[in-house]
Design a protein around this motif. Structure first.
Motif, PDB file in Angstrom:
ATOM      1  N   VAL A  37       0.846  -1.197   0.000  1.00 24.49           N
ATOM      2  CA  VAL A  37       0.000   0.000   0.000  1.00 24.49           C
ATOM      3  C   VAL A  37       0.880   1.246   0.000  1.00 24.49           C
ATOM      4  N   LEU A  38       1.909   1.230   0.836  1.00 22.67           N
ATOM      5  CA  LEU A  38       2.855   2.341   0.889  1.00 22.67           C
ATOM      6  C   LEU A  38       3.554   2.520  -0.451  1.00 22.67           C
ATOM      7  N   SER A  39       4.009   1.427  -1.055  1.00 26.02           N
ATOM      8  CA  SER A  39       4.706   1.493  -2.343  1.00 26.02           C
ATOM      9  C   SER A  39       3.823   2.060  -3.441  1.00 26.02           C
ATOM     10  N   ASP A  40       2.591   1.573  -3.513  1.00 29.56           N
ATOM     11  CA  ASP A  40       1.675   2.028  -4.565  1.00 29.56           C
ATOM     12  C   ASP A  40       1.314   3.499  -4.385  1.00 29.56           C
ATOM     13  N   LEU A  41       1.060   3.911  -3.149  1.00 30.44           N
ATOM     14  CA  LEU A  41       0.692   5.300  -2.887  1.00 30.44           C
ATOM     15  C   LEU A  41       1.857   6.232  -3.205  1.00 30.44           C
ATOM     16  N   TYR A  42       3.044   5.834  -2.789  1.00 29.74           N
ATOM     17  CA  TYR A  42       4.233   6.650  -3.047  1.00 29.74           C
ATOM     18  C   TYR A  42       4.465   6.792  -4.548  1.00 29.74           C
ATOM     19  N   SER A  43       4.402   5.681  -5.269  1.00 30.77           N
ATOM     20  CA  SER A  43       4.611   5.708  -6.713  1.00 30.77           C
ATOM     21  C   SER A  43       3.580   6.587  -7.402  1.00 30.77           C
ATOM     22  N   SER A  44       2.321   6.485  -6.978  1.00 32.29           N
ATOM     23  CA  SER A  44       1.252   7.267  -7.584  1.00 32.29           C
ATOM     24  C   SER A  44       1.464   8.760  -7.368  1.00 32.29           C
ATOM     25  N   LEU A  45       1.826   9.140  -6.151  1.00 32.07           N
ATOM     26  CA  LEU A  45       2.037  10.557  -5.863  1.00 32.07           C
ATOM     27  C   LEU A  45       3.274  11.097  -6.583  1.00 32.07           C
ATOM     28  N   MET A  46       4.328  10.287  -6.623  1.00 36.37           N
ATOM     29  CA  MET A  46       5.540  10.733  -7.293  1.00 36.37           C
ATOM     30  C   MET A  46       5.308  10.947  -8.784  1.00 36.37           C
ATOM     31  N   SER A  47       4.441  10.142  -9.384  1.00 35.40           N
ATOM     32  CA  SER A  47       4.176  10.297 -10.811  1.00 35.40           C
ATOM     33  C   SER A  47       3.544  11.651 -11.118  1.00 35.40           C
ATOM     34  N   LYS A  48       2.909  12.265 -10.109  1.00 39.73           N
ATOM     35  CA  LYS A  48       2.264  13.559 -10.309  1.00 39.73           C
ATOM     36  C   LYS A  48       3.231  14.735 -10.167  1.00 39.73           C
ATOM     37  N   ILE A  49       4.391  14.481  -9.568  1.00 42.55           N
ATOM     38  CA  ILE A  49       5.287  15.616  -9.345  1.00 42.55           C
ATOM     39  C   ILE A  49       6.669  15.428  -9.974  1.00 42.55           C
ATOM     40  N   HIS A  50       6.839  14.435 -10.831  1.00 42.77           N
ATOM     41  CA  HIS A  50       8.148  14.198 -11.445  1.00 42.77           C
ATOM     42  C   HIS A  50       8.682  15.437 -12.154  1.00 42.77           C
ATOM     43  N   ARG A  51       7.823  16.116 -12.921  1.00 43.38           N
ATOM     44  CA  ARG A  51       8.300  17.299 -13.635  1.00 43.38           C
ATOM     45  C   ARG A  51       8.754  18.380 -12.666  1.00 43.38           C
ATOM     46  N   ALA A  52       7.954  18.589 -11.618  1.00 45.55           N
ATOM     47  CA  ALA A  52       8.290  19.629 -10.644  1.00 45.55           C
ATOM     48  C   ALA A  52       9.517  19.251  -9.833  1.00 45.55           C
ATOM     49  N   ARG A  53       9.620  17.997  -9.432  1.00 43.18           N
ATOM     50  CA  ARG A  53      10.754  17.583  -8.616  1.00 43.18           C
ATOM     51  C   ARG A  53      12.057  17.642  -9.420  1.00 43.18           C
ATOM     52  N   GLY A  54      11.971  17.366 -10.705  1.00 41.45           N
ATOM     53  CA  GLY A  54      13.163  17.455 -11.527  1.00 41.45           C
ATOM     54  C   GLY A  54      13.737  18.856 -11.580  1.00 41.45           C
ATOM     55  N   SER A  55      12.892  19.855 -11.361  1.00 49.93           N
ATOM     56  CA  SER A  55      13.389  21.224 -11.404  1.00 49.93           C
ATOM     57  C   SER A  55      14.324  21.534 -10.252  1.00 49.93           C
ATOM     58  N   ALA A  56      14.322  20.728  -9.200  1.00 50.01           N
ATOM     59  CA  ALA A  56      15.222  20.955  -8.069  1.00 50.01           C
ATOM     60  C   ALA A  56      16.669  20.834  -8.491  1.00 50.01           C
ATOM     61  N   ASN A  57      16.935  20.034  -9.524  1.00 54.39           N
ATOM     62  CA  ASN A  57      18.309  19.864  -9.994  1.00 54.39           C
ATOM     63  C   ASN A  57      18.806  21.076 -10.771  1.00 54.39           C
ATOM     64  N   ALA A  58      17.932  22.083 -10.933  1.00 51.23           N
ATOM     65  CA  ALA A  58      18.372  23.291 -11.636  1.00 51.23           C
ATOM     66  C   ALA A  58      19.396  24.062 -10.823  1.00 51.23           C
ATOM     67  N   ASP A  59      19.401  23.870  -9.522  1.00 48.38           N
ATOM     68  CA  ASP A  59      20.344  24.559  -8.658  1.00 48.38           C
ATOM     69  C   ASP A  59      21.557  23.663  -8.404  1.00 48.38           C
ATOM     70  N   VAL A  60      22.740  24.101  -8.827  1.00 50.08           N
ATOM     71  CA  VAL A  60      23.940  23.275  -8.730  1.00 50.08           C
ATOM     72  C   VAL A  60      24.286  22.952  -7.281  1.00 50.08           C
ATOM     73  N   LEU A  61      24.156  23.932  -6.382  1.00 47.28           N
ATOM     74  CA  LEU A  61      24.479  23.710  -4.984  1.00 47.28           C
ATOM     75  C   LEU A  61      23.550  22.654  -4.381  1.00 47.28           C
ATOM     76  N   ARG A  62      22.248  22.774  -4.644  1.00 47.88           N
ATOM     77  CA  ARG A  62      21.288  21.815  -4.101  1.00 47.88           C
ATOM     78  C   ARG A  62      21.566  20.421  -4.665  1.00 47.88           C
ATOM     79  N   TRP A  63      22.003  20.341  -5.900  1.00 44.79           N
ATOM     80  CA  TRP A  63      22.311  19.050  -6.506  1.00 44.79           C
ATOM     81  C   TRP A  63      23.415  18.361  -5.714  1.00 44.79           C
ATOM     82  N   ALA A  64      24.469  19.091  -5.368  1.00 47.64           N
ATOM     83  CA  ALA A  64      25.568  18.520  -4.588  1.00 47.64           C
ATOM     84  C   ALA A  64      25.098  18.158  -3.180  1.00 47.64           C
TER      85      ALA A  64
END
Length: 232
Positions: free
Chosen positions: A159-186
């Motif tokens: 249940v935890l795995s399915d819920l996590y996967s479902s929610l993550m699928s909704k924010i993949h585009r937004a979460r990927g934007s976090a890598n735009a900051d070089v310092l945060r990436w490191a």
């Protein structure tokens, strides 16, 4: 094959015939959207995509309809298809839930992970380090997603795995934007090292805390990027 690795002239005709047609087209478009190759709010140029994929408009539209049902694309009569915009309020709300899921997964994963699973995670972490060193952000982010999902999966709660996967699928585009900051990436990579160290020691309390903090840091960076790009 990633068309972004090809010269512009070679990308014009990437045939998807004989590979499941509209499902394969939908998968490629999904990647383009999640990787930011097709930006939020961008109008989808059907003619250009038909030429690029060497297909007719019928399978392309079937693929786009699939992405509409997934929420990646919108469609309005007389206006055509458009990459769905990112809803900041929804992303913020989803992150609030994800913080708790990460924390819960940490407590359970520390109890239930076996040596084989731990080795796979360590191998993936080393792959992430290589991608970071080589500046391959998209590849790094995909490896990052696999690490997080695997930690949740080894918690042993479907249940935890399915819920996590479902929610993550909704924010993949937004979460990927976090890598735009070089310092945060490191910083993110360093946090991953601490997370895996706690997991290798089977320290559930420490792992739960680190996973929640990592999720909160990522959320803060994502929301900052969304605010700046929206002009608010």
């Amino acid at each position: 094959m990633d068309t972004k690795s090809l010269p512009a002239e070679a990308r014009k005709r990437i045939s998807l015939r004989g590979t499941g047609m509209y499902a394969a087209i939908a998968e490629r478009l999904r990647e383009m959207i999640l990787d930011g190759e097709l930006a939020p709010g961008e109008r989808i140029d059907e003619k250009a995509l038909c030429e690029q994929f060497d297909i007719s408009r019928t399978p392309l539209r079937e693929a786009l309809k699939t992405l509409v049902t997934e929420g990646h694309v919108t469609h309005r009569q007389h206006m055509g298809f458009q990459v769905a915009p990112i809803n900041k309020d929804e992303i913020a709300a989803i992150f609030e839930v994800l913080h708790g899921l990460e924390e819960t997964a940490g407590r359970l994963a520390a109890q239930r992970i076996d040596d084989k699973q731990m080795k796979v995670l360590m191998d993936r972490h080393r792959t992430m380090e290589t991608f970071h060193r080589d500046g391959k952000r998209t590849a790094y982010y995909r490896a990052n997603q696999k690490v997080h999902q695997q930690i949740v999966d080894v918690a042993g709660n479907f249940v935890l795995s399915d819920l996590y996967s479902s929610l993550m699928s909704k924010i993949h585009r937004a979460r990927g934007s976090a890598n735009a900051d070089v310092l945060r990436w490191a910083e993110s990579l360093d946090e991953h090292g601490e997370i895996l160290d706690a997991l290798s020691r089977r320290d559930g309390a420490c792992l739960a805390r680190l996973l929640r903090e990592h999720s909160e840091h990522t959320a803060a960076e994502v929301m900052k990027v969304l605010e700046s790009t929206s002009g608010n």
